[in-house]
Structures are given as C-alpha cells and as structure tokens.
Design a protein around this motif. Structure first.
Motif, PDB file in Angstrom:
ATOM      1  N   ASP A  26       0.827  -1.206   0.000  1.00  0.00           N
ATOM      2  CA  ASP A  26       0.000   0.000   0.000  1.00  0.00           C
ATOM      3  C   ASP A  26       0.862   1.257   0.000  1.00  0.00           C
ATOM      4  OD1 ASP A  26      -2.604   1.273   0.137  1.00  0.00           O
ATOM      5  OD2 ASP A  26      -2.086   1.805   2.194  1.00  0.00           O
ATOM      6  N   ILE A  27       1.928   1.256   0.787  1.00  0.00           N
ATOM      7  CA  ILE A  27       2.827   2.418   0.817  1.00  0.00           C
ATOM      8  C   ILE A  27       3.483   2.635  -0.540  1.00  0.00           C
ATOM      9  CG2 ILE A  27       5.019   3.257   1.774  1.00  0.00           C
ATOM     10  CD1 ILE A  27       4.144   1.934   4.440  1.00  0.00           C
ATOM     11  N   LEU A  28       3.954   1.560  -1.160  1.00  0.00           N
ATOM     12  CA  LEU A  28       4.589   1.692  -2.470  1.00  0.00           C
ATOM     13  C   LEU A  28       3.606   2.252  -3.496  1.00  0.00           C
ATOM     14  CD1 LEU A  28       6.733  -1.565  -2.789  1.00  0.00           C
ATOM     15  CD2 LEU A  28       7.454   0.708  -2.082  1.00  0.00           C
ATOM     16  N   GLU A  29       2.392   1.762  -3.465  1.00  0.00           N
ATOM     17  CA  GLU A  29       1.405   2.200  -4.450  1.00  0.00           C
ATOM     18  C   GLU A  29       0.947   3.636  -4.227  1.00  0.00           C
ATOM     19  OE1 GLU A  29      -0.692  -2.042  -5.712  1.00  0.00           O
ATOM     20  OE2 GLU A  29      -1.619  -0.822  -4.132  1.00  0.00           O
ATOM     21  N   SER A  30       0.847   4.045  -2.974  1.00  0.00           N
ATOM     22  CA  SER A  30       0.296   5.367  -2.689  1.00  0.00           C
ATOM     23  C   SER A  30       1.354   6.452  -2.505  1.00  0.00           C
ATOM     24  CB  SER A  30      -0.591   5.316  -1.437  1.00  0.00           C
ATOM     25  OG  SER A  30       0.168   4.926  -0.300  1.00  0.00           O
ATOM     26  N   ASP A  31       2.495   6.084  -1.913  1.00  0.00           N
ATOM     27  CA  ASP A  31       3.481   7.100  -1.538  1.00  0.00           C
ATOM     28  C   ASP A  31       4.851   6.922  -2.191  1.00  0.00           C
ATOM     29  OD1 ASP A  31       1.531   8.113   0.232  1.00  0.00           O
ATOM     30  OD2 ASP A  31       2.165   6.711   1.792  1.00  0.00           O
ATOM     31  N   GLY A  32       5.081   5.758  -2.812  1.00  0.00           N
ATOM     32  CA  GLY A  32       6.355   5.532  -3.461  1.00  0.00           C
ATOM     33  C   GLY A  32       7.367   4.833  -2.577  1.00  0.00           C
ATOM     34  N   PHE A  33       8.426   4.345  -3.191  1.00  0.00           N
ATOM     35  CA  PHE A  33       9.445   3.576  -2.477  1.00  0.00           C
ATOM     36  C   PHE A  33      10.185   4.437  -1.463  1.00  0.00           C
ATOM     37  CE2 PHE A  33      13.018   0.791  -1.792  1.00  0.00           C
ATOM     38  CZ  PHE A  33      12.503  -0.466  -2.018  1.00  0.00           C
ATOM     39  N   GLU A  34      10.297   5.724  -1.766  1.00  0.00           N
ATOM     40  CA  GLU A  34      11.014   6.609  -0.868  1.00  0.00           C
ATOM     41  C   GLU A  34      10.369   6.665   0.515  1.00  0.00           C
ATOM     42  OE1 GLU A  34      11.076   8.354  -5.091  1.00  0.00           O
ATOM     43  OE2 GLU A  34       9.697   7.255  -3.777  1.00  0.00           O
ATOM     44  N   ALA A  35       9.068   6.409   0.582  1.00  0.00           N
ATOM     45  CA  ALA A  35       8.338   6.483   1.851  1.00  0.00           C
ATOM     46  C   ALA A  35       8.385   5.181   2.641  1.00  0.00           C
ATOM     47  CB  ALA A  35       6.880   6.866   1.583  1.00  0.00           C
ATOM     48  N   LEU A  36       9.029   4.161   2.081  1.00  0.00           N
ATOM     49  CA  LEU A  36       9.004   2.844   2.715  1.00  0.00           C
ATOM     50  C   LEU A  36      10.049   2.751   3.817  1.00  0.00           C
ATOM     51  CD1 LEU A  36       7.684   0.023   2.644  1.00  0.00           C
ATOM     52  CD2 LEU A  36       9.527  -0.681   1.092  1.00  0.00           C
ATOM     53  N   THR A  37       9.591   2.876   5.051  1.00  0.00           N
ATOM     54  CA  THR A  37      10.430   2.652   6.227  1.00  0.00           C
ATOM     55  C   THR A  37       9.705   1.660   7.125  1.00  0.00           C
ATOM     56  OG1 THR A  37       9.418   4.412   7.540  1.00  0.00           O
ATOM     57  CG2 THR A  37      11.283   5.025   6.114  1.00  0.00           C
ATOM     58  N   MET A  38      10.444   1.063   8.031  1.00  0.00           N
ATOM     59  CA  MET A  38       9.821   0.114   8.951  1.00  0.00           C
ATOM     60  C   MET A  38       8.790   0.819   9.826  1.00  0.00           C
ATOM     61  SD  MET A  38      11.298  -2.637   7.954  1.00  0.00           S
ATOM     62  CE  MET A  38      11.644  -4.049   9.025  1.00  0.00           C
ATOM     63  N   ALA A  39       9.075   2.060  10.202  1.00  0.00           N
ATOM     64  CA  ALA A  39       8.123   2.820  11.010  1.00  0.00           C
ATOM     65  C   ALA A  39       6.849   3.098  10.227  1.00  0.00           C
ATOM     66  CB  ALA A  39       8.756   4.130  11.470  1.00  0.00           C
ATOM     67  N   ALA A  40       7.000   3.442   8.956  1.00  0.00           N
ATOM     68  CA  ALA A  40       5.828   3.718   8.130  1.00  0.00           C
ATOM     69  C   ALA A  40       4.983   2.462   7.944  1.00  0.00           C
ATOM     70  CB  ALA A  40       6.261   4.269   6.779  1.00  0.00           C
ATOM     71  N   VAL A  41       5.644   1.326   7.770  1.00  0.00           N
ATOM     72  CA  VAL A  41       4.926   0.063   7.618  1.00  0.00           C
ATOM     73  C   VAL A  41       4.151  -0.265   8.890  1.00  0.00           C
ATOM     74  CG1 VAL A  41       5.204  -2.434   7.342  1.00  0.00           C
ATOM     75  CG2 VAL A  41       6.476  -0.862   5.869  1.00  0.00           C
ATOM     76  N   ALA A  42       4.793  -0.100  10.032  1.00  0.00           N
ATOM     77  CA  ALA A  42       4.127  -0.372  11.302  1.00  0.00           C
ATOM     78  C   ALA A  42       2.898   0.510  11.472  1.00  0.00           C
ATOM     79  CB  ALA A  42       5.101  -0.152  12.461  1.00  0.00           C
ATOM     80  N   SER A  43       3.063   1.793  11.160  1.00  0.00           N
ATOM     81  CA  SER A  43       1.941   2.724  11.286  1.00  0.00           C
ATOM     82  C   SER A  43       0.809   2.346  10.349  1.00  0.00           C
ATOM     83  CB  SER A  43       2.420   4.145  10.997  1.00  0.00           C
ATOM     84  OG  SER A  43       1.345   5.063  11.059  1.00  0.00           O
ATOM     85  N   ARG A  44       1.136   2.020   9.100  1.00  0.00           N
ATOM     86  CA  ARG A  44       0.106   1.675   8.114  1.00  0.00           C
ATOM     87  C   ARG A  44      -0.602   0.376   8.493  1.00  0.00           C
ATOM     88  NH1 ARG A  44      -0.476   3.643   2.730  1.00  0.00           N
ATOM     89  NH2 ARG A  44       0.885   5.283   3.575  1.00  0.00           N
TER      90      ARG A  44
END
Length: 209
Positions: A26-44
């Motif tokens: 979902d992060i890759l599709e909506s925000d791009g690879f640059e937004a992919l962090t472990m913290a972002a994944v946990a939050s999502r």
C-alpha cells in the motif's frame, strides 16, 4: 495429543505478517518507495515497530518477501500455469499474451515505484533484478519451445526472440494502453496477434492449395 485445530498463535503470526506485507504494498502504491520505512509500515499496518521486526529484521528482508506475497495474492502461479502447461509453443505464446494483459496491469503501481528509485536504492534494485530474471526465464522458455518445434520465424534466434519478448513486458506498455481505454480482452487479442505474426513461422509455408 496433536491439535485438531490451527494453533491460534501461529494463525495470529501469519495474519500479522500478511498485514505487514499488505501495508508495504500500500505504501509503495500510494506514496512511493522513498516512503518505505519500517516505522511507516508499522503505522500503516496498525502494529508496533517491534511486531514488524519480529517478522522482518531489515527493510531488505521485507522487500524481498514482497514479491512472493504479491505473486500469491494476484495468482501468479495459476496465471503462468496455462503458459507452462500449454500443449504446444504457439498455444503457450497465446497464453503468454493472456497472462500479460491480465496479470501485469495489476502490478503497475508497485512496478513504477520500484523503477523510479532502482538506480539509487539497493533494495529496489534487488527487487527489480528478481522480477527481470523471472520474466526473462519465461520469455526464453517460450523462444526455446518455438525453436524446438520449428515454429520460430526468421530472422529470430532464441536469444533475440527472448530479448524482444522480455522488452514487451513493460509497465509503460500497459500504462499507455490503459490510458487509451483498452480493455483486458482487447489487449490480450492484439498482443496475441502481434506475437503470432512476429515470432511464429507458419506451418508448411510453401504449401499451395
């Protein structure tokens, strides 16, 4: 005594792992690879970072697992099964057209996110290399089958046919067709015609009626 039902802890662990991978996609599709962090994944995913790290120690491990997750969710094995199990090379090529038109557009957003940073991010580059290698293996299989059944048209060789088939597995191709309002059925049919007329030697070309 052996359990007759699924262990709740294992089931919960699998659900968490799937939630993490779904959040990654979902992060890759909506925000791009640059937004992919472990913290972002946990939050999502709505879980703690510790829960993410229990399943994936690094972002590299997470990105590596994403291919298998997406393949399973989108039915890659089933879609490719009819290509591999086709009774002859021409039928396999037709099934390849169907596979491309039906499967690949569903992955366009992730592919685009990967391609934007593949030259600057080692995880993205590794993911792209995995995809490219698998696609090339399938294209070479098709070219080898055509050549083995004496159906590969001139002037193609196994190498050049595989290279050209692989080059047509391109996100840009499907994005442009979608922008022109092509349906999956239309893309399948026109890819089939293009593949057959380009790569397939007619049977008994010298025969006259």
């Amino acid at each position: 005594m052996a359990r007759s039902i699924e262990d709740p802890q294992n089931a919960r662990s699998r659900r968490t792992r799937e939630a993490v991978l779904a959040a990654t996609r979902d992060i890759l599709e909506s925000d791009g690879f640059e937004a992919l962090t472990m913290a972002a994944v946990a939050s999502r995913a709505g879980i703690s970072r510790q829960a993410v790290y229990l399943h994936f120690r690094t972002r590299t491990e997470l990105v590596t697992a994403l291919f298998g997750y997406m393949a399973e969710r989108e039915g890659l094995s089933e879609s490719l099964g009819s290509v591999r199990d086709a009774p002859d090379a021409v039928t396999a090529l037709r099934e390849w057209a169907r596979h491309l038109a039906g499967y690949h557009p569903r992955l366009m957003a992730v592919d685009r996110a990967i391609d934007r940073v593949r030259h600057a991010d080692a995880d993205a580059a590794r993911y792209r290399e995995t995809i490219d290698a698998r696609q090339m293996a399938n294209c070479r299989m098709l070219a080898e089958r055509l050549a083995g059944e004496a159906r590969l048209a001139d002037p193609w060789t196994v190498d050049t046919a595989a290279d050209m088939l692989w080059s047509l597995v391109a996100t840009d191709l499907f994005e442009r067709l979608r922008a022109r309002d092509w349906t999956t059925a239309a893309a399948t049919e026109h890819l089939r015609v293009m593949f057959e007329r380009t790569f397939v030697r007619p049977e008994n070309p010298g025969r006259t009626r």
